[in-house]
Design an enzyme around this catalytic site. Structure first.
Site, short mmCIF file in Angstrom:
data_model
loop_
_atom_site.label_atom_id
_atom_site.label_comp_id
_atom_site.label_asym_id
_atom_site.label_seq_id
_atom_site.Cartn_x
_atom_site.Cartn_y
_atom_site.Cartn_z
N GLY A 134 105.90 63.82 -14.94
CA GLY A 134 107.26 63.99 -14.46
C GLY A 134 108.09 64.96 -15.27
O GLY A 134 109.25 65.18 -14.97
N HIS A 135 107.50 65.58 -16.31
CA HIS A 135 108.28 66.46 -17.21
C HIS A 135 107.50 67.72 -17.50
O HIS A 135 106.91 67.84 -18.56
CB HIS A 135 108.58 65.72 -18.50
CG HIS A 135 109.70 66.30 -19.29
ND1 HIS A 135 109.53 67.26 -20.26
CD2 HIS A 135 111.03 66.06 -19.25
CE1 HIS A 135 110.69 67.56 -20.80
NE2 HIS A 135 111.62 66.84 -20.20
N PHE A 136 107.45 68.65 -16.74
CA PHE A 136 107.97 68.82 -15.39
C PHE A 136 106.79 69.18 -14.51
O PHE A 136 105.96 70.00 -14.94
CB PHE A 136 109.00 69.94 -15.34
CG PHE A 136 110.20 69.70 -16.24
CD1 PHE A 136 111.21 68.86 -15.82
CD2 PHE A 136 110.31 70.30 -17.48
CE1 PHE A 136 112.33 68.64 -16.62
CE2 PHE A 136 111.41 70.07 -18.28
CZ PHE A 136 112.42 69.26 -17.86
N VAL A 192 106.19 70.41 -20.07
CA VAL A 192 106.84 70.63 -21.36
C VAL A 192 106.93 69.27 -22.05
O VAL A 192 107.41 68.30 -21.46
CB VAL A 192 108.25 71.23 -21.17
CG1 VAL A 192 108.96 71.35 -22.51
CG2 VAL A 192 108.19 72.57 -20.46
#
Length: 142
Positions: free
Chosen positions: A49-51, A56
């Site tokens: 979820g990041h990203f 990252v």
């Protein structure tokens, strides 16, 4: 060759998967400083979820990894063996470069101040010799 493996790190600090964020300890001066390593893999759960499409490593997790290295340094002293170091503050945090899958993150934390069970560590994370993050981390041993 590493000084401590993940298994040996888990003998000092209570963190476990998925929140143990250091793979090895490369250098250690108990109560003074430690240098740890994190090999950042695309398989880290936070990259979902990041990203999506542009992974990252979250800056707060870099700071957590630095805190874990500092905890190894401090809790390696015999008088603190078996205790837990808790975050009590973050000052002067700066993020200078993204940390992405494939990076080898070096994490160095030096204990600069101690008063009883409280202390402050100066922490620097780097990749390929370039500083990616830094902060002063305050901890309390419980």
């Amino acid at each position: 060759m590493s000084l401590y493996t993940a298994r040996e790190i888990m003998d000092i600090i209570p963190h476990r998967y998925p929140f143990l964020l250091i793979d090895t300890i490369e250098e250690l001066e108990p109560g003074v400083r430690a240098l740890g390593k994190k090999c950042v893999s695309v398989n880290e759960p936070y990259f979902q979820g990041h990203f999506p499409g542009n992974p990252v490593m979250p800056g707060v997790l870099i700071l957590e990894a630095l805190a874990q290295v500092g905890a190894v340094a401090f809790l390696s002293l015999p008088e603190w063996k078996g205790r837990t170091a808790y975050f009590a503050g973050i000052d002067r945090a700066k993020f200078r470069k993204k940390v992405i899958p494939g990076d080898e993150l070096l994490l160095e934390t030096t204990i600069i101040r101690v008063k009883g069970p409280m202390g402050v560590g100066r922490a620097v994370a780097s990749v390929g010799g370039r500083k990616v993050a830094e902060a002063e981390l305050t901890f309390a041993v419980g």
